[in-house]
Design an enzyme around this catalytic site. Structure first.
Site, short mmCIF file in Angstrom:
data_model
loop_
_atom_site.label_atom_id
_atom_site.label_comp_id
_atom_site.label_asym_id
_atom_site.label_seq_id
_atom_site.Cartn_x
_atom_site.Cartn_y
_atom_site.Cartn_z
N GLU A 60 0.81 -1.25 -0.24
CA GLU A 60 0.04 -0.04 -0.13
C GLU A 60 0.91 1.15 0.01
OE1 GLU A 60 -3.61 0.01 0.35
OE2 GLU A 60 -3.16 -1.96 -0.33
N ASP A 78 -8.52 7.41 -8.51
CA ASP A 78 -9.15 6.13 -8.82
C ASP A 78 -10.69 6.07 -8.76
OD1 ASP A 78 -9.32 6.13 -5.94
OD2 ASP A 78 -8.70 4.32 -5.67
N THR A 83 -8.02 9.13 -0.37
CA THR A 83 -7.53 7.91 0.13
C THR A 83 -6.66 8.36 1.42
OG1 THR A 83 -7.46 6.71 -1.95
CG2 THR A 83 -5.90 5.98 -0.20
#
Length: 275
Positions: A60, A78, A83
């Site tokens: 990640e 995305d 995020t």
């Protein structure tokens, strides 16, 4: 996560819309046919859990230092908005909203509380409406608060880690198998779509039985990883499958079902080691 290191195609964890998964994953007690690896302990052992956090962080965040990621936040393009944090909580998938709600219940008036109305509105979209320009800076400020760090830990465990371990134990698989479940839930969530964790597991069960049903653990885990690779290739953002190919399968090929160090693996071409 480390924003400068995003050369690979969007490998930060992304999920589809989340649904409640805790209760649905625990299907019953372990059967006597569980594998020896499963009998020896679980991924919830503190030492094994620390390994799991580092393994996920390598994929990640391109780093083993998972605790440095509380403050991470960016939009990686995305379609899931911002995020952020240790597990890639997303403003567009509901888990970031749940996290900030938990933090606010525990610490009313915190620096993120004022964004709750906006987080509710943008849930399910990639919109930043009501979040810009201050949200990223305030997230980083909140990340200095141990109460927010603990909230991130607790939501990670509630939504992802604990259900994965519970289902793994129910299926009679050991520490490595439980980790393959956890990594899949982190990336894919457990919604109703074909690439969710439960449907990845369902595809695997159509090919092989887990130890709890009398099957061979290695055979079953290979089937699960095959199904996971299929799911990853359904979305461009997940199409690089090295976190399976050069990480999880390496451990499986070595029959290291208990994830015992030393561990050596690669993700996106970078090499990692846990001694």
């Amino acid at each position: 996560m480390h924003p400068p290191h995003i050369d690979p195609p969007l490998h930060t964890s992304r999920r589809t819309l989340l649904t409640l998964i805790g209760a649905s994953l625990v299907a019953g007690p372990l059967l006597a046919t569980q594998s020896q690896a499963a009998a020896s302990g679980g991924l919830d052992d503190p030492a094994k859990k620390e390994i799991a956090m580092k393994l996920v962080s390598s994929a990640e965040n391109s780093s083993l230092d998972w605790k440095a990621q509380y403050k991470y936040i960016e939009d990686i393009g995305d379609g899931r908005g911002y995020t952020a944090g240790i597990i890639g909580f997303c403003s567009g998938t509901g888990d970031m909203l749940d996290l900030v709600e938990l933090y606010t219940r525990r610490k009313p008036g915190n620096v993120l509380a004022k964004y709750l109305p906006a987080l509710r509105k943008v849930n399910g979209s990639d919109s930043h409406q009501g979040l810009d320009p201050g949200f990223p800076a305030d997230w980083r400020k909140a990340a200095q608060d141990t109460a927010f760090q603990q909230a991130q830990n607790d939501e990670r465990d509630r939504v992802y880690f604990n259900p994965a371990v519970a289902q793994g134990k129910t299926d009679g698989i050991g520490v490595l198998g439980q980790f393959t479940y956890y990594d899949a839930i982190v990336m894919h969530g457990d919604g109703g779509d074909s690439t969710s964790f439960s449907n990845i597991r369902r595809r695997a069960l159509a090919k092989a039985k887990p130890p709890a049903q009398g099957g061979d653990e290695v055979t079953y885990l290979n089937a699960f990883l095959d199904a996971r690779v299929w799911a990853m290739k359904q979305e461009e953002a997940h199409s690089d499958t090295t976190r399976v190919d050069t990480e999880q399968r390496v451990f499986l090929q070595k029959r290291n079902l208990n994830l015992d160090p030393p561990l050596n693996w690669k993700v996106y071409g970078d090499s990692y080691h846990i001694g």
